[in-house]
Design a protein around this motif. Structure first.
Motif, mmCIF file in Angstrom:
data_model
loop_
_atom_site.group_PDB
_atom_site.id
_atom_site.type_symbol
_atom_site.label_atom_id
_atom_site.label_comp_id
_atom_site.label_asym_id
_atom_site.label_seq_id
_atom_site.Cartn_x
_atom_site.Cartn_y
_atom_site.Cartn_z
ATOM 1 N N THR A 82 0.839 -1.189 0.000
ATOM 2 C CA THR A 82 0.000 0.000 0.000
ATOM 3 C C THR A 82 0.878 1.244 0.000
ATOM 4 O O THR A 82 2.017 1.214 0.451
ATOM 5 N N HIS A 83 0.314 2.308 -0.507
ATOM 6 C CA HIS A 83 0.982 3.594 -0.524
ATOM 7 C C HIS A 83 1.310 4.017 0.913
ATOM 8 O O HIS A 83 2.373 4.558 1.180
ATOM 9 N N SER A 84 0.394 3.731 1.860
ATOM 10 C CA SER A 84 0.581 4.233 3.226
ATOM 11 C C SER A 84 1.743 3.536 3.920
ATOM 12 O O SER A 84 2.435 4.147 4.731
ATOM 13 N N VAL A 85 1.974 2.256 3.613
ATOM 14 C CA VAL A 85 3.116 1.565 4.222
ATOM 15 C C VAL A 85 4.417 2.220 3.784
ATOM 16 O O VAL A 85 5.330 2.428 4.583
ATOM 17 N N MET A 86 4.503 2.592 2.512
ATOM 18 C CA MET A 86 5.713 3.246 2.016
ATOM 19 C C MET A 86 5.887 4.615 2.668
ATOM 20 O O MET A 86 6.989 5.003 3.027
ATOM 21 N N GLY A 87 4.786 5.350 2.834
ATOM 22 C CA GLY A 87 4.854 6.644 3.510
ATOM 23 C C GLY A 87 5.310 6.488 4.953
ATOM 24 O O GLY A 87 6.112 7.286 5.453
ATOM 25 N N THR A 88 4.811 5.451 5.613
ATOM 26 C CA THR A 88 5.213 5.189 6.998
ATOM 27 C C THR A 88 6.696 4.853 7.064
ATOM 28 O O THR A 88 7.415 5.326 7.956
ATOM 29 N N ALA A 89 7.172 4.058 6.103
ATOM 30 C CA ALA A 89 8.597 3.706 6.071
ATOM 31 C C ALA A 89 9.453 4.946 5.817
ATOM 32 O O ALA A 89 10.518 5.113 6.422
ATOM 33 N N THR B 82 10.502 -7.637 2.664
ATOM 34 C CA THR B 82 11.910 -7.847 2.970
ATOM 35 C C THR B 82 12.453 -6.641 3.707
ATOM 36 O O THR B 82 11.951 -5.530 3.589
ATOM 37 N N HIS B 83 13.506 -6.904 4.460
ATOM 38 C CA HIS B 83 14.187 -5.848 5.187
ATOM 39 C C HIS B 83 14.717 -4.809 4.197
ATOM 40 O O HIS B 83 14.666 -3.607 4.464
ATOM 41 N N SER B 84 15.200 -5.270 3.039
ATOM 42 C CA SER B 84 15.853 -4.349 2.106
ATOM 43 C C SER B 84 14.845 -3.375 1.487
ATOM 44 O O SER B 84 15.183 -2.228 1.212
ATOM 45 N N VAL B 85 13.602 -3.819 1.269
ATOM 46 C CA VAL B 85 12.592 -2.904 0.722
ATOM 47 C C VAL B 85 12.345 -1.765 1.709
ATOM 48 O O VAL B 85 12.240 -0.605 1.327
ATOM 49 N N MET B 86 12.281 -2.091 2.991
ATOM 50 C CA MET B 86 12.055 -1.051 4.000
ATOM 51 C C MET B 86 13.243 -0.100 4.060
ATOM 52 O O MET B 86 13.072 1.109 4.180
ATOM 53 N N GLY B 87 14.455 -0.630 3.950
ATOM 54 C CA GLY B 87 15.648 0.223 3.929
ATOM 55 C C GLY B 87 15.637 1.142 2.720
ATOM 56 O O GLY B 87 15.983 2.324 2.813
ATOM 57 N N THR B 88 15.216 0.609 1.586
ATOM 58 C CA THR B 88 15.129 1.410 0.361
ATOM 59 C C THR B 88 14.093 2.518 0.531
ATOM 60 O O THR B 88 14.321 3.661 0.134
ATOM 61 N N ALA B 89 12.960 2.178 1.153
ATOM 62 C CA ALA B 89 11.919 3.185 1.387
ATOM 63 C C ALA B 89 12.427 4.265 2.340
ATOM 64 O O ALA B 89 12.149 5.456 2.149
ATOM 65 N N GLN B 90 13.175 3.862 3.372
ATOM 66 C CA GLN B 90 13.724 4.853 4.306
ATOM 67 C C GLN B 90 14.705 5.778 3.595
ATOM 68 O O GLN B 90 14.682 6.995 3.798
#
Lengths: 193, 193
Positions: A82-89, B82-90
């Motif tokens: 979702t868009h919101s998960v990316m915004g939260t990240a 994955t952990h890496s997707v969250m790191g990329t989003a950050q």
């Protein structure tokens, strides 16, 4: 900055529309005191770069005013695309960045860790966690909105658990009571005074 | 800052371990020139808050030196938890934040938009995109590592497409050639000179 006899923790519940921020002092006996709680809001219609700049400014302001020793941020999971998960990240990245730029250590905790630390039960519902936060901090009511109470839960979780998930080698706690049990006992003692 | 007759775009391929940064000048006739390309690296063993601070400092330095008019960032999707997707989003959040704090507009583009803008084909493979980037910018070889070439692709995509996915109301282009076709033609003309 708070005296070194207490640990002052800034908890952040990351979000673009509402980013919860809560500061608590936790003493060596694990009793906890509310220092600050609030929510940084940004307009959903504003450009993303301006929203993130607003959140960054809000977190910097809390750090400048209350001088925490450490910043704890709820860990974000991508359960749905979702868009919101990316915004939260993205908001969590900004919170961690401000910690780093302020020379403060940071840690992340999962929702299960936070629930377990506060209520002793990793599958507790959000309302239960928020009510425990109010009791632990001897507040008359649950801080509103929910994101503010959640930020306090993250801060308390960090103070009680220690290093957080980024340091898997941290020593386990060996006391016979869970932090939640100890907090309950403390809150009950405080209520009887 | 570049002259207003050209659009200077900073493209960012967000990542924690390697964050690609590429600056291009794109003229009114859509011909493009390389200004800067590089990769900001951070140690996978360093604390996340320090890694993000390093990435922020690197992006700020590119902005201070090359004064782009706009920042374009590849849009991150959470296809896997994955952990890496969250790191990329950050990291993408940090790139957008630095744009906002620098007073620059920012935009995000999807991988499909980037591929389509550069090659005319949204399902092009990464290697094909990178080779086109080298041809468009009249480089002897594809910039290495891949993240650097990808950052240039994002910058070129933004200059040719316009506003990016955050502004769905942007006017459609009506020229008979696609930007990729036009770029090919330009690159071929340049090669014959």
């Amino acid at each position: 900055m708070a005296s070194r006899s207490v640990l002052r923790v800034l908890g952040v519940d990351p979000g673009l529309t509402r980013c919860g921020v809560g500061v608590v002092d936790v003493a060596a006996d694990r009793s906890a005191t509310l220092v600050h709680v609030g929510v940084i809001r940004s307009d959903a219609h504003a450009p993303i770069e301006q929203r993130l700049a607003l959140i960054a400014a809000g977190i910097r302001s809390v750090i400048d005013t209350h001088r925490p020793h450490v910043v704890a941020v709820e860990r974000v999971f991508a359960q749905h695309n979702t868009h919101s998960v990316m915004g939260t990240a993205q908001a969590s990245g900004v919170a961690l960045l401000i910690a780093g730029e302020s020379g403060l250590p940071a840690a992340t905790h999962t929702p299960t860790e936070i629930k377990a630390a506060i209520t002793g039960y990793g599958a507790a519902d959000k309302r239960q966690v928020q009510q425990m936060v109010a009791r632990i901090l001897r507040l008359d009511a649950v801080p509103q909105p929910a994101d503010a109470a959640d930020a306090l839960a993250i801060a308390l979780c960090h103070a009680w658990r220690g290093e957080g998930t980024t340091s898997p080698g941290a020593a386990p706690r060996t006391a016979s009571m869970t932090p939640a049990q100890r907090a309950w006992a403390g809150a009950e003692r405080a209520a009887r005074r």
